[in-house]
Design a protein around this motif. Structure first.
Motif, mmCIF file in Angstrom:
data_model
loop_
_atom_site.group_PDB
_atom_site.id
_atom_site.type_symbol
_atom_site.label_atom_id
_atom_site.label_comp_id
_atom_site.label_asym_id
_atom_site.label_seq_id
_atom_site.Cartn_x
_atom_site.Cartn_y
_atom_site.Cartn_z
ATOM 1 N N SER A 19 0.802 -1.228 0.000
ATOM 2 C CA SER A 19 0.000 0.000 0.000
ATOM 3 C C SER A 19 0.831 1.274 0.000
ATOM 4 N N GLU A 23 -6.092 9.105 -0.397
ATOM 5 C CA GLU A 23 -6.688 7.778 -0.221
ATOM 6 C C GLU A 23 -5.857 6.938 0.738
ATOM 7 N N TYR A 24 -4.541 7.011 0.596
ATOM 8 C CA TYR A 24 -3.658 6.255 1.487
ATOM 9 C C TYR A 24 -3.800 6.745 2.925
ATOM 10 N N PHE A 35 -7.075 5.505 4.210
ATOM 11 C CA PHE A 35 -6.993 4.054 4.385
ATOM 12 C C PHE A 35 -6.286 3.711 5.688
ATOM 13 N N THR A 36 -5.114 4.292 5.916
ATOM 14 C CA THR A 36 -4.357 3.945 7.116
ATOM 15 C C THR A 36 -5.027 4.462 8.389
ATOM 16 N N ALA A 51 -9.587 2.652 7.696
ATOM 17 C CA ALA A 51 -9.943 1.305 7.257
ATOM 18 C C ALA A 51 -9.388 0.245 8.198
ATOM 19 N N ALA A 79 -6.403 -1.911 7.068
ATOM 20 C CA ALA A 79 -5.034 -1.415 7.175
ATOM 21 C C ALA A 79 -4.314 -1.980 8.394
ATOM 22 N N CYS A 93 -4.383 -2.026 -0.200
ATOM 23 C CA CYS A 93 -5.060 -1.501 -1.396
ATOM 24 C C CYS A 93 -5.207 -2.564 -2.483
ATOM 25 N N ALA A 104 -11.167 4.198 2.790
ATOM 26 C CA ALA A 104 -10.108 4.738 1.940
ATOM 27 C C ALA A 104 -10.603 5.771 0.956
#
Length: 155
Positions: A34, A44-45, A48-49, A52, A55, A104, A154
């Motif tokens: 990812s 998005e990253y 996500f971290t 989500a 992650a 991802c 994300a």
């Protein structure tokens, strides 16, 4: 039965070797992790971290690992890591730590080609709900009372 014993039992059932997803994104099967996505997909990253659960999906596996058989662990790895059992995918937390969570590429497919060429055609842009069902199967939904979340933090 205590709450922690119930959770442990659910995790063992969930991660049993009975459920091995067989979803293939096709094309390039080299995973990059990812963090490689973060170079172009910063927002998005970050989401996500931060949001989500995927992650951090390795945490529950690591917590239970000492109480699981090899086959049960493999069942856990198939959904809680990136690309387990596939070429270029997760091998172990020591050998491939960058793939040790459901990153991802679990939804978007192996990203080596896309991370090199940036071509939107070399990655799965919009995963289908069907692809989620490899891990979020009816059996698991009933067992854990959760539903697949499209855009699970994300996007």
């Amino acid at each position: 039965m205590t709450q922690s014993k119930k959770l442990a039992l659910l995790i063992i059932v969930f991660c049993s070797g009975l459920f091995f997803p067989a979803y293939s994104h096709g094309g390039d099967t080299h995973y990059v992790g990812s963090r490689a996505c973060a170079e172009c997909h910063e927002k998005e990253y970050a989401n996500f971290t931060k949001y989500a659960k995927k992650a951090h999906s390795d945490q529950s596996v690591k917590l239970m690992a000492s109480d699981l058989t090899k086959k049960e662990l493999e069942g856990c790895y198939s959904c809680h890591t990136t690309g387990y059992g596939k070429a270029g995918g997760f091998i172990s937390y020591e050998e491939t730590p960058e793939l040790g969570h459901a990153g991802c590429e679990v939804c978007h497919g192996p990203g080596a080609t896309h991370s090199e060429d940036g071509d939107p055609e070399s990655i799965t842009l919009r995963p289908s709900l069907k692809s989620c069902e490899t891990c979020h199967s009816d059996e698991r939904v009933r067992t854990f009372n959760f539903k697949p979340m499209l855009f699970g933090g994300a996007h």
